[in-house]
Design a protein around this motif. Structure first.
Motif, mmCIF file in Angstrom:
data_model
loop_
_atom_site.group_PDB
_atom_site.id
_atom_site.type_symbol
_atom_site.label_atom_id
_atom_site.label_comp_id
_atom_site.label_asym_id
_atom_site.label_seq_id
_atom_site.Cartn_x
_atom_site.Cartn_y
_atom_site.Cartn_z
ATOM 1 N N ALA A 122 -39.477 78.492 4.639
ATOM 2 C CA ALA A 122 -39.110 77.495 5.643
ATOM 3 C C ALA A 122 -38.640 76.203 4.975
ATOM 4 C CB ALA A 122 -40.280 77.228 6.581
ATOM 5 N N ARG A 123 -39.351 75.770 3.964
ATOM 6 C CA ARG A 123 -38.966 74.539 3.255
ATOM 7 C C ARG A 123 -37.627 74.711 2.538
ATOM 8 N NH1 ARG A 123 -44.263 71.517 0.753
ATOM 9 N NH2 ARG A 123 -45.147 70.950 2.775
ATOM 10 N N ASN A 124 -37.414 75.850 1.920
ATOM 11 C CA ASN A 124 -36.146 76.087 1.223
ATOM 12 C C ASN A 124 -34.964 76.100 2.188
ATOM 13 O OD1 ASN A 124 -37.166 76.153 -1.390
ATOM 14 N ND2 ASN A 124 -37.666 78.317 -1.242
ATOM 15 N N ILE A 125 -35.151 76.669 3.365
ATOM 16 C CA ILE A 125 -34.091 76.637 4.375
ATOM 17 C C ILE A 125 -33.819 75.193 4.782
ATOM 18 C CG2 ILE A 125 -33.537 77.230 6.769
ATOM 19 C CD1 ILE A 125 -35.014 79.929 6.231
ATOM 20 N N GLY A 126 -34.871 74.426 5.014
ATOM 21 C CA GLY A 126 -34.716 73.014 5.360
ATOM 22 C C GLY A 126 -33.985 72.234 4.274
ATOM 23 N N LEU A 127 -34.284 72.514 3.028
ATOM 24 C CA LEU A 127 -33.610 71.836 1.913
ATOM 25 C C LEU A 127 -32.113 72.123 1.897
ATOM 26 C CD1 LEU A 127 -36.175 72.272 -0.990
ATOM 27 C CD2 LEU A 127 -35.395 70.103 0.005
ATOM 28 N N ARG A 128 -31.733 73.341 2.233
ATOM 29 C CA ARG A 128 -30.306 73.687 2.256
ATOM 30 C C ARG A 128 -29.570 72.968 3.387
ATOM 31 N NH1 ARG A 128 -32.252 78.926 0.755
ATOM 32 N NH2 ARG A 128 -32.179 79.641 2.912
ATOM 33 N N ILE A 129 -30.262 72.669 4.461
ATOM 34 C CA ILE A 129 -29.657 72.035 5.632
ATOM 35 C C ILE A 129 -29.636 70.513 5.502
ATOM 36 C CG2 ILE A 129 -29.948 71.683 8.127
ATOM 37 C CD1 ILE A 129 -31.292 74.530 8.113
ATOM 38 N N ALA A 130 -30.613 69.962 4.824
ATOM 39 C CA ALA A 130 -30.820 68.505 4.758
ATOM 40 C C ALA A 130 -29.585 67.771 4.240
ATOM 41 C CB ALA A 130 -32.018 68.195 3.873
ATOM 42 N N LYS A 131 -29.325 66.616 4.858
ATOM 43 C CA LYS A 131 -28.189 65.780 4.471
ATOM 44 C C LYS A 131 -28.615 64.416 3.947
ATOM 45 C CE LYS A 131 -25.165 67.821 7.937
ATOM 46 N NZ LYS A 131 -26.082 68.557 8.788
ATOM 47 N N GLY A 132 -29.900 64.135 3.981
ATOM 48 C CA GLY A 132 -30.393 62.823 3.595
ATOM 49 C C GLY A 132 -30.296 62.549 2.108
ATOM 50 N N GLN A 133 -30.274 61.277 1.792
ATOM 51 C CA GLN A 133 -30.280 60.846 0.393
ATOM 52 C C GLN A 133 -31.635 61.167 -0.245
ATOM 53 O OE1 GLN A 133 -29.662 56.628 0.082
ATOM 54 N NE2 GLN A 133 -29.639 56.629 -2.134
ATOM 55 N N PHE A 134 -32.702 61.085 0.566
ATOM 56 C CA PHE A 134 -34.056 61.378 0.125
ATOM 57 C C PHE A 134 -34.649 62.449 1.036
ATOM 58 C CE2 PHE A 134 -33.278 56.906 -0.908
ATOM 59 C CZ PHE A 134 -33.483 56.932 -2.274
ATOM 60 N N ILE A 135 -35.615 63.182 0.508
ATOM 61 C CA ILE A 135 -36.282 64.253 1.238
ATOM 62 C C ILE A 135 -37.769 63.940 1.312
ATOM 63 C CG2 ILE A 135 -36.890 66.716 1.244
ATOM 64 C CD1 ILE A 135 -33.901 66.334 1.510
ATOM 65 N N ARG A 136 -38.354 64.215 2.473
ATOM 66 C CA ARG A 136 -39.804 64.077 2.645
ATOM 67 C C ARG A 136 -40.295 65.272 3.445
ATOM 68 N NH1 ARG A 136 -43.783 61.434 0.045
ATOM 69 N NH2 ARG A 136 -45.608 61.659 1.322
ATOM 70 N N PHE A 137 -41.344 65.914 2.973
ATOM 71 C CA PHE A 137 -41.953 67.019 3.695
ATOM 72 C C PHE A 137 -43.157 66.510 4.472
ATOM 73 C CE2 PHE A 137 -40.032 69.097 -0.018
ATOM 74 C CZ PHE A 137 -39.316 70.105 0.603
ATOM 75 N N ILE A 138 -43.291 66.982 5.703
ATOM 76 C CA ILE A 138 -44.540 66.771 6.427
ATOM 77 C C ILE A 138 -44.930 68.084 7.074
ATOM 78 C CG2 ILE A 138 -44.053 64.321 6.844
ATOM 79 C CD1 ILE A 138 -43.767 65.034 9.819
ATOM 80 N N ASP A 139 -46.211 68.214 7.344
ATOM 81 C CA ASP A 139 -46.711 69.402 8.020
ATOM 82 C C ASP A 139 -46.785 69.139 9.512
ATOM 83 O OD1 ASP A 139 -47.036 70.850 5.630
ATOM 84 O OD2 ASP A 139 -49.011 69.938 5.292
ATOM 85 N N ALA A 140 -46.817 70.199 10.279
ATOM 86 C CA ALA A 140 -46.802 70.090 11.733
ATOM 87 C C ALA A 140 -48.109 69.528 12.296
ATOM 88 C CB ALA A 140 -46.504 71.445 12.360
ATOM 89 N N ASP A 141 -49.111 69.350 11.465
ATOM 90 C CA ASP A 141 -50.347 68.722 11.934
ATOM 91 C C ASP A 141 -50.535 67.322 11.348
ATOM 92 O OD1 ASP A 141 -50.902 69.486 9.329
ATOM 93 O OD2 ASP A 141 -52.829 70.418 9.805
ATOM 94 N N ASP A 142 -49.505 66.806 10.674
ATOM 95 C CA ASP A 142 -49.559 65.442 10.129
ATOM 96 C C ASP A 142 -49.176 64.423 11.190
ATOM 97 O OD1 ASP A 142 -50.165 66.475 7.642
ATOM 98 O OD2 ASP A 142 -48.137 66.251 6.843
ATOM 99 N N ARG A 143 -49.821 63.288 11.149
ATOM 100 C CA ARG A 143 -49.390 62.116 11.908
ATOM 101 C C ARG A 143 -49.305 60.986 10.901
ATOM 102 N NH1 ARG A 143 -53.020 61.522 17.134
ATOM 103 N NH2 ARG A 143 -54.593 62.364 15.762
ATOM 104 N N VAL A 144 -48.160 60.321 10.879
ATOM 105 C CA VAL A 144 -47.933 59.297 9.869
ATOM 106 C C VAL A 144 -47.815 57.925 10.534
ATOM 107 C CG1 VAL A 144 -46.866 60.916 8.263
ATOM 108 C CG2 VAL A 144 -45.435 59.685 9.890
#
Length: 105
Positions: free
Chosen positions: A72-94
């Motif tokens: 899932a993360r690798n697919i997201g990385l291929r799609i991402a267009k941002g200058q920076f990348i940040r991963f969060i989990d679906a149970d995180d609140r920031v």
């Protein structure tokens, strides 16, 4: 191009995904995209993610058969267009300044 891409893998997280998405939507910096990769959830995680996608153009949702968090993360990385990348989990609140603090020198 967004400044930051926030990548979230989602798998059977209906109880928490909405709050996690909302915590990104409440950021003090608004120049972001969120890519949610649903990894074959059998609950209504995908529907919650899609509803947020319909109401916020910065959110993109992709769904595929279960292949694990790394896939899932690798697919997201291929799609991402941002200058920076940040991963969060679906149970995180920031906190609202999460992205701002990350980008501060």
């Amino acid at each position: 191009m967004p400044r930051i891409s926030v990548l979230m893998g989602a798998y059977n997280c209906a109880d928490t995904i909405g709050q996690s998405i909302e915590s990104i939507q409440m950021q003090t910096i608004t120049d972001w995209e969120m890519i949610i990769c649903d990894d074959g959830s059998s609950d209504n995680s995908l529907e919650i993610a899609r509803e947020n996608e319909r109401t916020d153009q910065r959110i993109q949702v992709y769904s595929f058969q279960n292949g694990g968090q790394s896939r899932a993360r690798n697919i997201g990385l291929r799609i991402a267009k941002g200058q920076f990348i940040r991963f969060i989990d679906a149970d995180d609140r920031v906190p609202a300044d999460y992205i701002e603090n990350m980008l501060s020198p």
